[in-house]
Write a protein that holds these residues in place. Structure first.
Motif, mmCIF file in Angstrom:
data_model
loop_
_atom_site.group_PDB
_atom_site.id
_atom_site.type_symbol
_atom_site.label_atom_id
_atom_site.label_comp_id
_atom_site.label_asym_id
_atom_site.label_seq_id
_atom_site.Cartn_x
_atom_site.Cartn_y
_atom_site.Cartn_z
ATOM 1 N N UNK A 1 0.811 -1.215 0.000
ATOM 2 C CA UNK A 1 0.000 0.000 0.000
ATOM 3 C C UNK A 1 0.841 1.260 0.000
ATOM 4 N N UNK A 2 1.965 1.233 0.724
ATOM 5 C CA UNK A 2 2.843 2.407 0.706
ATOM 6 C C UNK A 2 3.345 2.681 -0.701
ATOM 7 N N UNK A 3 3.861 1.668 -1.389
ATOM 8 C CA UNK A 3 4.387 1.870 -2.730
ATOM 9 C C UNK A 3 3.293 2.344 -3.684
ATOM 10 N N UNK A 4 2.122 1.760 -3.575
ATOM 11 C CA UNK A 4 1.000 2.143 -4.428
ATOM 12 C C UNK A 4 0.610 3.596 -4.171
ATOM 13 N N UNK A 5 0.446 3.969 -2.900
ATOM 14 C CA UNK A 5 0.084 5.339 -2.577
ATOM 15 C C UNK A 5 1.157 6.333 -2.964
ATOM 16 N N UNK A 6 2.417 5.950 -2.754
ATOM 17 C CA UNK A 6 3.533 6.832 -3.103
ATOM 18 C C UNK A 6 3.552 7.103 -4.606
ATOM 19 N N UNK A 7 3.357 6.074 -5.413
ATOM 20 C CA UNK A 7 3.383 6.263 -6.864
ATOM 21 C C UNK A 7 2.195 7.086 -7.326
ATOM 22 N N UNK A 8 1.063 6.944 -6.650
ATOM 23 C CA UNK A 8 -0.093 7.768 -6.973
ATOM 24 C C UNK A 8 0.198 9.240 -6.694
ATOM 25 N N UNK A 9 0.887 9.512 -5.593
ATOM 26 C CA UNK A 9 1.282 10.890 -5.284
ATOM 27 C C UNK A 9 2.249 11.428 -6.327
ATOM 28 N N UNK A 10 3.181 10.591 -6.798
ATOM 29 C CA UNK A 10 4.118 11.021 -7.836
ATOM 30 C C UNK A 10 3.399 11.476 -9.097
ATOM 31 N N UNK A 11 2.268 10.845 -9.392
ATOM 32 C CA UNK A 11 1.504 11.187 -10.593
ATOM 33 C C UNK A 11 0.546 12.341 -10.360
ATOM 34 N N UNK A 12 0.519 12.871 -9.139
ATOM 35 C CA UNK A 12 -0.358 14.002 -8.846
ATOM 36 C C UNK A 12 -1.778 13.614 -8.502
ATOM 37 N N UNK A 13 -2.025 12.327 -8.235
ATOM 38 C CA UNK A 13 -3.363 11.868 -7.868
ATOM 39 C C UNK A 13 -3.552 12.033 -6.362
ATOM 40 N N UNK A 14 -3.738 13.280 -5.946
ATOM 41 C CA UNK A 14 -3.708 13.617 -4.534
ATOM 42 C C UNK A 14 -4.745 12.858 -3.716
ATOM 43 N N UNK A 15 -5.990 12.855 -4.167
ATOM 44 C CA UNK A 15 -7.061 12.225 -3.389
ATOM 45 C C UNK A 15 -6.815 10.726 -3.241
ATOM 46 N N UNK A 16 -6.452 10.065 -4.328
ATOM 47 C CA UNK A 16 -6.201 8.629 -4.271
ATOM 48 C C UNK A 16 -4.999 8.322 -3.383
ATOM 49 N N UNK A 17 -3.915 9.074 -3.545
ATOM 50 C CA UNK A 17 -2.711 8.835 -2.752
ATOM 51 C C UNK A 17 -2.997 8.982 -1.267
ATOM 52 N N UNK A 18 -3.736 10.014 -0.929
ATOM 53 C CA UNK A 18 -4.058 10.255 0.483
ATOM 54 C C UNK A 18 -4.904 9.121 1.048
ATOM 55 N N UNK A 19 -5.863 8.642 0.269
ATOM 56 C CA UNK A 19 -6.719 7.537 0.714
ATOM 57 C C UNK A 19 -5.897 6.290 1.011
ATOM 58 N N UNK A 20 -4.989 5.955 0.107
ATOM 59 C CA UNK A 20 -4.201 4.735 0.271
ATOM 60 C C UNK A 20 -3.209 4.869 1.429
ATOM 61 N N UNK A 21 -2.505 6.002 1.490
ATOM 62 C CA UNK A 21 -1.477 6.168 2.520
ATOM 63 C C UNK A 21 -2.074 6.278 3.921
ATOM 64 N N UNK A 22 -3.308 6.746 4.027
ATOM 65 C CA UNK A 22 -3.984 6.776 5.325
ATOM 66 C C UNK A 22 -4.429 5.395 5.771
ATOM 67 N N UNK A 23 -4.693 4.527 4.807
ATOM 68 C CA UNK A 23 -5.311 3.240 5.115
ATOM 69 C C UNK A 23 -4.465 2.426 6.087
ATOM 70 N N UNK A 24 -3.158 2.522 5.982
ATOM 71 C CA UNK A 24 -2.275 1.737 6.842
ATOM 72 C C UNK A 24 -1.497 2.605 7.826
ATOM 73 N N UNK A 25 -1.267 3.856 7.475
ATOM 74 C CA UNK A 25 -0.610 4.777 8.384
ATOM 75 C C UNK A 25 0.889 4.565 8.500
#
Length: 302
Positions: free
Chosen positions: A185-209
């Protein structure tokens, strides 16, 4: 293996609050999409914006009821769909620091160096990520081993192909066993943030903390804190950053970035004295860095 679960890109309401008087170096933000009446202010006058326009970062934007705007600041996406008047300086400051700290010597370099060990065959039956797989090929059937997919995604990060890395990490997330979900989940959320997908990245990175026991703890906490600040969710940002800063083992450069983000969040909440203290500490901690420069610029206006 979990059933495939995609997280759609949602137009999440974002309240962008101004830091009073902040004046960072002049630049523009691209209007990537606009729907309904969206305006920006210049010299006391309001002008309607259209897709492709460039808005000065020193300006404000105003949305009427039912309007939506998506702004692109060099790969960082700002999405606003709530009526009101919004200033952009805070988001520019955080994006500027994030870009500085993401390169080969920063987050991306740490990601490459922390690649999970190769204990199995390649994620795609012997075809390495560097050989440019097609997203639509049957290789993406969802039954690949998650850690192998992570390694291939990191190969794409190393090659600068963030979109392909995102696809690998997304597939790894769907393929992950329960014990692997937090790491993947960290890698997935991090890559989403790299692409500028702020809402998705935040959702994923919060899920596990953020977890201090993980090798990517610093990046997890700082990226999540930055995403909260970009979304003007300042109380949420402080919860992440204060927890992170309470860890006595935080390195100076990481602590400096966290203090800058904390200062911005405190200012957004109107706690100016506390904001000044955090920004002063940030500027003095490691002199000469881009983070210190941004802290000093914001501090000079409070």
């Amino acid at each position: 293996m979990r059933a495939r679960r995609l997280i759609p890109k949602l137009y999440v309401p974002i309240l962008v609050l101004a830091l009073v008087g902040v004046t960072l170096p002049a630049q523009n933000i691209l209007v990537a999409f606009a729907d309904g009446l969206v305006e920006y202010e210049e010299n006391g006058q309001w002008f309607e914006v259209f897709i492709g326009d460039q808005i000065p970062t020193s300006s404000q934007v105003r949305l009427s009821a039912g309007a939506f705007v998506e702004l692109d600041n060099g790969g960082t996406t700002i999405e606003i769909n709530r009526p009101g008047v919004y200033a952009l300086n805070t988001l520019v400051a955080t994006a500027r620091v994030a870009r500085t700290n993401t390169g080969a010597g920063g987050r991306l370099g740490r990601l490459v160096n922390n690649k999970p060990p190769d204990t199995s065959t390649s994620a795609v039956g012997g075809v390495r990520a560097s050989e440019a797989v097609d997203r639509d090929q049957t290789l993406w059937a969802g039954d690949a081993e998650a850690m192998a997919l992570i390694r291939d995604g990191i190969d794409m990060i190393d090659a600068g192909d963030f979109q392909s890395a995102y696809w690998y990490f997304e597939e790894a997330y769907d393929a992950a066993q329960e014990s692997e979900e937090a790491m993947v989940g960290f890698y997935y959320g991090f890559s989403s943030a790299l692409l500028g997908n702020t809402a998705e990245a935040k959702t994923i990175l919060q899920r596990y903390g953020p977890d201090a026991a993980t090798p990517y703890y610093d990046d997890h906490a700082l990226v999540l804190g930055q995403l909260f600040v970009q979304s003007a969710e300042f109380a949420e940002a402080l919860a992440v950053l204060d927890s992170y800063l309470s860890n006595g083992a935080v390195e100076a450069l990481f602590r400096q970035e966290a203090l800058l983000l904390r200062g911005i969040a405190l200012s957004g909440l109107g706690q100016i004295d506390e904001a000044k203290a955090a920004l002063t500490e940030a500027s003095a901690l490691v002199p000469g860095t881009e983070t210190a420069a941004v802290a000093e610029e914001i501090l000079s206006t409070l």
